[in-house]
Design an enzyme around this catalytic site. Structure first.
Site, PDB file in Angstrom:
ATOM      1  CD  GLU A   1     -30.107  10.729  27.064  1.00 14.19           C
ATOM      2  OE1 GLU A   1     -31.307  10.422  27.180  1.00 14.19           O
ATOM      3  OE2 GLU A   1     -29.460  10.540  26.021  1.00 14.19           O
TER       4      GLU A   1
ATOM      5  CG  HIS B   1     -27.662  16.542  16.874  1.00 13.95           C
ATOM      6  ND1 HIS B   1     -29.029  16.444  16.855  1.00 13.95           N
ATOM      7  CD2 HIS B   1     -27.214  15.329  17.276  1.00 13.95           C
ATOM      8  CE1 HIS B   1     -29.386  15.210  17.207  1.00 13.95           C
ATOM      9  NE2 HIS B   1     -28.300  14.521  17.466  1.00 13.95           N
TER      10      HIS B   1
END
Lengths: 342, 315
Positions: A72, A141
């Site tokens: 990322e 998450h």
């Protein structure tokens, strides 16, 4: 993971062409790609058979959807480099929790690049990320993080609550020559609403009323806006409900006008409480309209702890329409001047 | 080093002119810096001029150079006008970044410099992004990500090479290896040989980074290969940093051995050009005189330029 159990939230009943939030996003990307060959999408698993929860499936230009390795940070730099040299990338992350991996690029590069060179560069970069809890997914998450990113000068933060806004705001974000962080709540993906077929844009920094009332102003972005509206409608609350649509830039005037009229403010923010969006709205009113706070100003957010996994705890962690309604009722019933500033 | 058949006299003189321009700027900074007329940290490129110049000799304006914090040599070699850089160093609104960047953040898109960064390593990815842009637009072009040995410690170095190789992108990973990360020797901060890491992803090339001809020839080979295949390559150029990491003091680390005669890329090139009869002493003198005039004019331009209006920060 039984997404279908809770995935579709209460949504606004509208007439017109009805489209889901997910399909509104998909349509925006498809129309932008068809209009401008410089628009491309890039991201981890962006090109797989699931198409980012369906938001990038069956596009007219699949050759402009690029997958990436689990990198990322570098890939944010790659997207920025492409944006600086003539392309209009949309960098997609299936969970906002992956963005901190790219924090160097987002903080030191993307958000700074325009100002650091005297405002000269064009930085047409959209970073899409899906936010919100899953189902027992725990602390890594389930985050939102829009307040953390809005803290960075040079980065706009967009949080659409309706399918119509999802499309119009995404098209606007893609069209801008500056970086935009576009945060989509996972729980809104199946919500439906009226979405015009043609291309249209909604400017950043323009909030909207989702409901009009005189006794309390609620400011709530993203899923919190929809849950607040549900609370107001189900409990018939006399509330001015503002969906700011964008965390930054913030529609300050819309909020101040409303609070000056109602005298009460509740910010419902599905994000962490410290130095966050809710605190920012309270600070805005404290600075610009302190007299309006005499009947109270409160915020309703996550507790200041990471998200636990157990369902019992997870359900308590996220505010919901019933708790919003209870809080709103309590605030409305309070007489002006009593319990000021609490 | 001296393979004079492979370099034309005009190319040799061009290398000389570009290196000397960078050197003269460094010398000007040394003269004035202690007076605080340049309120910005400078990472000088004294002794390292050959790397940027030898590579940029093969680049066109539209080719991209992605720089880190040590910008001056790369930026000037790529074509950033000296007066724009000087105005930036002097904090004036006519600077290449409008005075918002300083020494570490230079901008000149007309010459393929789309900004530079002071967080070590990240600029490597931006060069890869520019290469992706060339590929997606079916444009001919090469991007160069220039970085030091310190950047090879960072994950972004690996990530960038991995993606460039996977996606097949026309980018040169240019390692300007001064063997120091601030004051840390390479032996303390980087375990493997960076060229060996790169060799897993792409063809690698090597040059003596204190020798402009050596860099010129290796870069020529690497960049032609990138233009031919559209794929990445790696060029490793060990060199020597004469000054401290930042500022105008000379490096005095006990484990660094610098011979300012023997290690000087400009003196090396002078001897080569004269020895190979590619230039006369008069010609070299003429180049220097022309550059000194250019520098004087650029200093004048910078000092006469206005400071930015502080009202710009009022909200």
């Amino acid at each position: 993971m039984p997404w279908s159990r809770f995935e579709k939230q209460w949504s606004i009943q509208e007439e017109g062409r009805i489209l889901s939030y997910k399909d509104a996003l998909r349509e925006a990307i498809d129309q932008a790609m068809c209009l401008d060959p410089k628009v491309f999408a890039i991201g981890l698993d962006a090109d797989d058979c699931y198409g980012v929860y369906g938001s990038m499936l069956n596009l007219s230009h699949p050759e402009r959807v690029l997958g990436t390795p689990i990198s990322e940070n570098a890939m944010t730099g790659v997207a920025l480099g492409a944006a600086l040299t003539g392309m209009r990338p949309i960098h997609i992350h299936m969970r906002v929790d992956f963005l901190p991996v790219a924090m160097d690029q987002i903080t030191n590069y993307v958000s700074k690049w325009k100002a650091m060179f005297g405002g000269k560069p064009k930085v047409p970069l959209v970073i899409r990320a899906v936010v919100g809890r899953g189902w027992g997914c725990g602390a890594q998450h389930s985050q939102t993080l829009h307040g953390m990113f809005a803290h960075l000068p040079g980065l706009s933060v967009v949080t659409p609550a309706t399918p119509r806004d999802a499309k119009g705001l995404l098209l606007q974000a893609i069209a801008l020559d500056e970086p935009v962080l576009f945060l989509e709540h996972r729980w809104l993906y199946k919500n439906e609403g009226a979405v015009p077929e043609e291309m249209y844009t909604i400017p950043l920094g323009k909030g909207q009323y989702l409901r009009r009332g005189d006794s309390l102003t609620i400011v709530a972005p993203s899923l919190a806006a929809i849950h607040s509206l549900q609370a107001c409608e189900e409990h018939d609350l006399d509330v001015d409900l503002i969906d700011p649509r964008t965390i930054k830039p913030l529609d300050r005037e819309l909020i101040l006008d409303s609070v000056r009229r109602t005298g009460r403010l509740l910010v419902v923010d599905y994000d962490s409480p410290v130095c966050g969006f809710a605190s920012e709205v309270l600070a805005l009113v404290a600075e610009e309209a302190p007299e309006a706070l005499l009947a109270g100003a409160q915020k309703m957010t996550f507790p200041d702890v990471p998200m636990p996994a157990s369902g019992v705890l997870e359900r308590r962690y996220y505010p919901d329409p019933d708790r919003i309604a209870a809080k709103a009722k309590a605030m409305i019933s309070r007489v002006k001047g009593e319990g000021a500033l609490v | 080093m001296m393979e004079n058949a492979q370099i034309k006299p005009a190319e040799g003189l061009d290398l000389y002119e570009r290196m000397l321009r960078i050197r003269l700027l460094s010398e000007h900074i040394l003269e004035v810096y202690r007076d605080d007329v340049m309120e910005t940290p400078v990472h000088l490129t004294l002794g390292q001029e050959a790397v940027a110049v030898g590579v940029c000799a093969h680049l066109r304006d539209e080719d991209v150079l992605s720089l880190g914090h040590r910008t001056h040599a790369g930026a000037l070699a790529k074509g950033l006008p000296l007066k724009s850089l000087l105005a930036e160093l002097y904090g004036r609104s006519t600077g290449c970044s409008g005075s918002y960047g300083g020494s570490m953040h230079v901008y000149d898109p007309e010459h393929g410099i789309h900004g530079s960064s002071a967080i070590v390593g990240g600029n490597i990815a931006l060069g890869v992004g520019a290469a992706l842009s060339f590929k997606l637009q079916s444009k001919e072009g090469v991007a160069v990500s220039m970085f030091g040995d310190g950047a090879c410690d960072a994950g972004v170095f690996w990530e960038s090479m991995n993606y460039a190789a996977l996606a097949g992108l026309p980018v040169l990973f240019l390692l300007e290896d001064n063997q120091l990360s601030n004051v840390m020797p390479k032996s303390k901060h980087l375990y493997p040989d960076p060229r060996a890491i790169a060799a897993n992803f792409m063809p690698t090339y090597f040059a003596d980074g204190t020798d402009a001809i050596s860099v010129f020839l290796s870069a020529k080979e690497a960049i032609s290969e990138i233009r031919r295949t559209g794929r990445p390559a790696f060029l490793h150029c060990p060199t020597k940093r004469w000054m401290k990491h930042q500022g105008v003091e000379e490096e005095d680390l006990p484990f660094i051995h610098i011979d300012r005669e023997k290690d000087c890329p400009i003196q090396k090139l002078e001897s080569f050009l004269l020895g190979a009869r590619m230039a006369t002493p008069g010609e070299l003198k003429q180049v220097r005189a022309h550059l000194e005039e250019e520098l004087e004019a650029a200093i004048h331009y910078a000092r006469q330029s206005p400071y930015p209006p502080v009202q710009a920060l009022e909200v």
